[in-house]
Motif scaffolding. Structure first.
Motif, PDB file in Angstrom:
ATOM      1  N   SER A 403       0.823  -1.204   0.000  1.00  0.00           N
ATOM      2  CA  SER A 403       0.000   0.000   0.000  1.00  0.00           C
ATOM      3  C   SER A 403       0.862   1.262   0.000  1.00  0.00           C
ATOM      4  O   SER A 403       0.530   2.256  -0.655  1.00  0.00           O
ATOM      5  N   VAL A 404       1.999   1.229   0.720  1.00  0.00           N
ATOM      6  CA  VAL A 404       2.909   2.370   0.708  1.00  0.00           C
ATOM      7  C   VAL A 404       3.579   2.497  -0.655  1.00  0.00           C
ATOM      8  O   VAL A 404       3.742   3.606  -1.181  1.00  0.00           O
ATOM      9  N   ILE A 405       3.960   1.359  -1.241  1.00  0.00           N
ATOM     10  CA  ILE A 405       4.552   1.386  -2.582  1.00  0.00           C
ATOM     11  C   ILE A 405       3.561   1.980  -3.585  1.00  0.00           C
ATOM     12  O   ILE A 405       3.916   2.848  -4.405  1.00  0.00           O
ATOM     13  N   TYR A 406       2.310   1.531  -3.516  1.00  0.00           N
ATOM     14  CA  TYR A 406       1.290   2.039  -4.428  1.00  0.00           C
ATOM     15  C   TYR A 406       1.080   3.538  -4.235  1.00  0.00           C
ATOM     16  O   TYR A 406       0.990   4.301  -5.211  1.00  0.00           O
ATOM     17  N   GLY A 407       1.021   3.971  -2.980  1.00  0.00           N
ATOM     18  CA  GLY A 407       0.848   5.396  -2.721  1.00  0.00           C
ATOM     19  C   GLY A 407       1.997   6.214  -3.262  1.00  0.00           C
ATOM     20  O   GLY A 407       1.799   7.307  -3.818  1.00  0.00           O
ATOM     21  N   TYR A 408       3.227   5.701  -3.126  1.00  0.00           N
ATOM     22  CA  TYR A 408       4.387   6.432  -3.634  1.00  0.00           C
ATOM     23  C   TYR A 408       4.363   6.514  -5.158  1.00  0.00           C
ATOM     24  O   TYR A 408       4.582   7.578  -5.739  1.00  0.00           O
ATOM     25  N   VAL A 409       4.107   5.376  -5.795  1.00  0.00           N
ATOM     26  CA  VAL A 409       4.086   5.349  -7.267  1.00  0.00           C
ATOM     27  C   VAL A 409       2.995   6.265  -7.809  1.00  0.00           C
ATOM     28  O   VAL A 409       3.197   7.022  -8.769  1.00  0.00           O
ATOM     29  N   ARG A 410       1.849   6.235  -7.182  1.00  0.00           N
ATOM     30  CA  ARG A 410       0.734   7.070  -7.661  1.00  0.00           C
ATOM     31  C   ARG A 410       1.005   8.558  -7.430  1.00  0.00           C
ATOM     32  O   ARG A 410       0.718   9.392  -8.296  1.00  0.00           O
ATOM     33  N   THR A 411       1.574   8.891  -6.280  1.00  0.00           N
ATOM     34  CA  THR A 411       1.815  10.297  -5.954  1.00  0.00           C
ATOM     35  C   THR A 411       2.933  10.893  -6.794  1.00  0.00           C
ATOM     36  O   THR A 411       2.845  12.037  -7.257  1.00  0.00           O
TER      37      THR A 411
END
Length: 435
Positions: A403-411
Motif C-alpha cells: 500500500s505504501v509502494i502504491y501510494g508512492y508510485v501514484r503520488t
C-alpha cells in the motif's frame, strides 16, 4: 539560507555525535577520525567517491587536474609510508589525495571565487565531504548501539518472521546450495552498495557543470538522510540478525557463545514467548530497519528516469541486495518490509521539501510513518500472534508494504518518463583555477 541552515544543523549533529562517541563508547567520533585522514592512512573508497561527486561542477580539464593532483598526492603519501615502513592495511594505502583536493577546492572557493560560482563550488565540496562524513557517522552510530544496548530483541523478530515463512532461513539454504559463485557475487553487491549509489548520483548530476546549478532533488540527499535517521531506530529496536543471534556469527565461531541457539540456516527457531537477550558489546544492533534494503530501494527509484542500462542495473542491485541480506543471515524478512516502508517515506519527504508539501505528499508521508510505526509495534508486542496466524499476518504485512509502494508510485508518477527538454544554448563555462 536553506543551505546555511542545513550546514549548521549538520555541524551541530556531528559535534553531538563526537561527544556521544567519546562518552559512551570511549572512542573518537566522526570529526576526529575525518581530521586524522588528512595525514594518516584512510579507507579510499568513500574519499574518492566524494571527490567524484565534487567534480560534477568542474569542466573536464579541471576534473583531470583534480584527479591527477589527488593521485599524485597519494603517490607521495604511499612512498613516505613505505620509506618509514608504516604498518598499514592493504586497502588503506591511499585516499589522502582525494581529501586534500576537496579541501583545496574549498579554499579556492573562499579565496578565488565570488558570487554564484563560490556558492556552487562550496555546495559541491560540501556534498563530497558529506558522503565521507556519512560513512564516519554510520561507523560511530554502530559502535554506540553496541556499547549502549546490552540486550537485543532478536527473539521478537525471529518469532514474527514465522508470519512470512522464515525467509532468512530459506534464503540461507538456497544461497549455500549455489556454491562459491553465488556467494561471492552477492557479497560483492552487498559490500559495494555505495558504488551503485555514486553511479546513479553521477548520472543525475551530469549536467551541473553546464547548467551551473544542482538539480532540486537527487539520490545523495535521500541516501544521507536515511543513514542519519535509521540508526535512531536501531537504538529503539536493537537487533543483531539471524546469523549472530541464531548462528555462528560471520567469523564462523565468534557468535556461538552469545547466540540464543545455533539454528541458522537449517532449523527455524520454535515459536515461544520472546524476551530480550544479552549480547556482546561489539556487534552492531543494525537490523531494524534494514538500511541496505532502504538504500537499494532508493537506488532503484532514482534509476527509473535513466537510460535502459541504468534502470536494469538499479533493478539488479535491488534484487541482489534483498537476496544478500536474507541469504547471508544479516536480516529477518520483517526487517526488509520495514526497510522498504522507511525508504519510501523518507524519499517522499525529501521530494516534498523541493516540490512542495501538497495534500497528496503530506498524506503519503503521514501514512508511511504510521505504517512504519505500526510495523514496529506489531513486531514488539504481537510476535506470537503473528507466528501462530501466518495465514492472516503474512498477507497483512505484505499488503501494508504494498500500500505504501502504491501510494508512492501514484503520488510521484514514478513510471512516467520525463519529456525530453530542448537543450539551451551553451554558455561559456567560467574557468576555475585549481593551481
Amino acid at each position: 539560507m536553506l543551505w546555511a541552515t542545513a550546514g549548521a544543523v549538520t555541524l551541530g549533529f556531528l559535534i553531538t555525535l563526537e561527544i556521544a562517541a567519546r562518552r559512551y563508547a570511549g572512542v573518537p567520533g566522526p570529526l576526529t577520525t575525518q581530521a586524522r585522514e588528512v595525514i594518516f592512512a584512510p579507507k579510499p573508497g568513500p574519499l574518492y567517491g566524494g571527490l567524484a561527486l565534487m567534480m560534477v561542477v568542474l569542466t573536464w580539464r579541471q576534473r583531470f587536474i583534480a584527479a591527477g593532483a589527488a593521485i599524485g598526492i597519494d603517490v607521495v603519501f604511499v612512498l613516505v609510508r613505505w620509506a618509514v615502513d608504516a604498518k598499514v592495511d592493504a586497502d588503506h594505502f591511499f585516499g589522502n589525495g582525494a581529501l586534500w583536493v576537496m579541501l583545496g577546492c574549498a579554499v579556492i572557493a573562499v579565496t578565488r571565487r565570488t558570487g554564484q560560482e563560490r556558492v556552487l563550488l562550496l555546495k559541491a565540496v560540501g556534498l563530497g565531504l558529506l558522503l565521507v562524513a556519512g560513512r564516519k557517522t554510520g561507523d560511530t552510530w554502530l559502535l554506540i548501539t553496541a556499547k549502549t544496548r546490552p540486550e537485543v530483541l532478536d527473539p521478537y523478530l525471529a518469532t514474527a518472521d514465522h508470519a512470512l515463512g522464515n525467509p532468512s532461513w530459506v534464503a540461507g539454504r538456497i544461497l549455500k546450495a549455489t556454491g562459491p559463485i553465488g556467494i561471492h557475487t552477492l557479497d560483492l553487491v552487498y559490500a559495494q552498495l555505495a558504488v551503485a549509489a555514486i553511479v546513479v548520483a553521477l548520472y543525475q548530476l551530469r549536467n551541473v557543470a553546464a547548467e551551473r546549478r544542482f538539480p532540486s532533488h537527487h539520490l545523495v540527499r535521500t541516501f544521507l538522510v536515511i543513514g542519519l535517521l535509521g540508526p535512531a531506530v536501531y537504538m529503539i529496536f536493537p537487533v543483531v540478525g539471524p546469523i549472530f543471534a541464531y548462528g555462528p556469527g560471520t567469523s564462523g565461531t565468534g557468535g556461538v557463545q552469545w547466540a540464543v541457539a545455533n539454528l541458522w540456516p537449517n532449523t527455524p527457531p520454535p515459536i515461544s514467548i520472546p524476551h530480550p537477550v544479552p549480547y556482546d558489546a561489539i556487534t552492531p544492533r543494525n537490523c531494524m530497519p534494514s538500511l541496505h534494503t532502504a538504500w537499494a530501494t532508493t537506488i532503484f527509484i532514482h534509476s527509473r528516469k535513466g537510460p535502459r542500462l541504468l534502470r536494469f542495473a538499479g533493478t539488479f542491485w535491488l534484487v541482489a541486495t534483498l537476496s544478500a541480506t536474507l541469504g547471508f543471515g544479516y536480516h529477518y524478512g520483517v526487517d526488509l518490509v520495514a526497510g522498504v516502508v522507511f525508504a519510501l517515506t523518507v524519499e517522499a519527504a525529501m521530494r516534498a521539501l523541493d516540490r512542495g508539501w501538497d495534500r497528496s505528499a503530506t498524506q503519503l508521508i503521514a501514512y508511511g510513518a504510521t505504517v512504519f510505526a505500526a510495523l514496529l509495534a506489531c513486531y514488539r508486542y504481537l510476535p506470537v500472534e503473528m507466528a501462530r496466524n501466518p495465514w492472516a499476518f503474512g498477507p497483512l504485512l505484505l499488503l501494508a508494504m504494498t500500500s505504501v509502494i502504491y501510494g508512492y508510485v501514484r503520488t510521484t508518477k514514478l513510471w512516467e518518463r520525463e519529456p525530453k527538454k530542448t537543450a539551451p544554448a551553451r554558455q561559456p563555462e567560467p574557468q576555475l583555477e585549481l593551481v
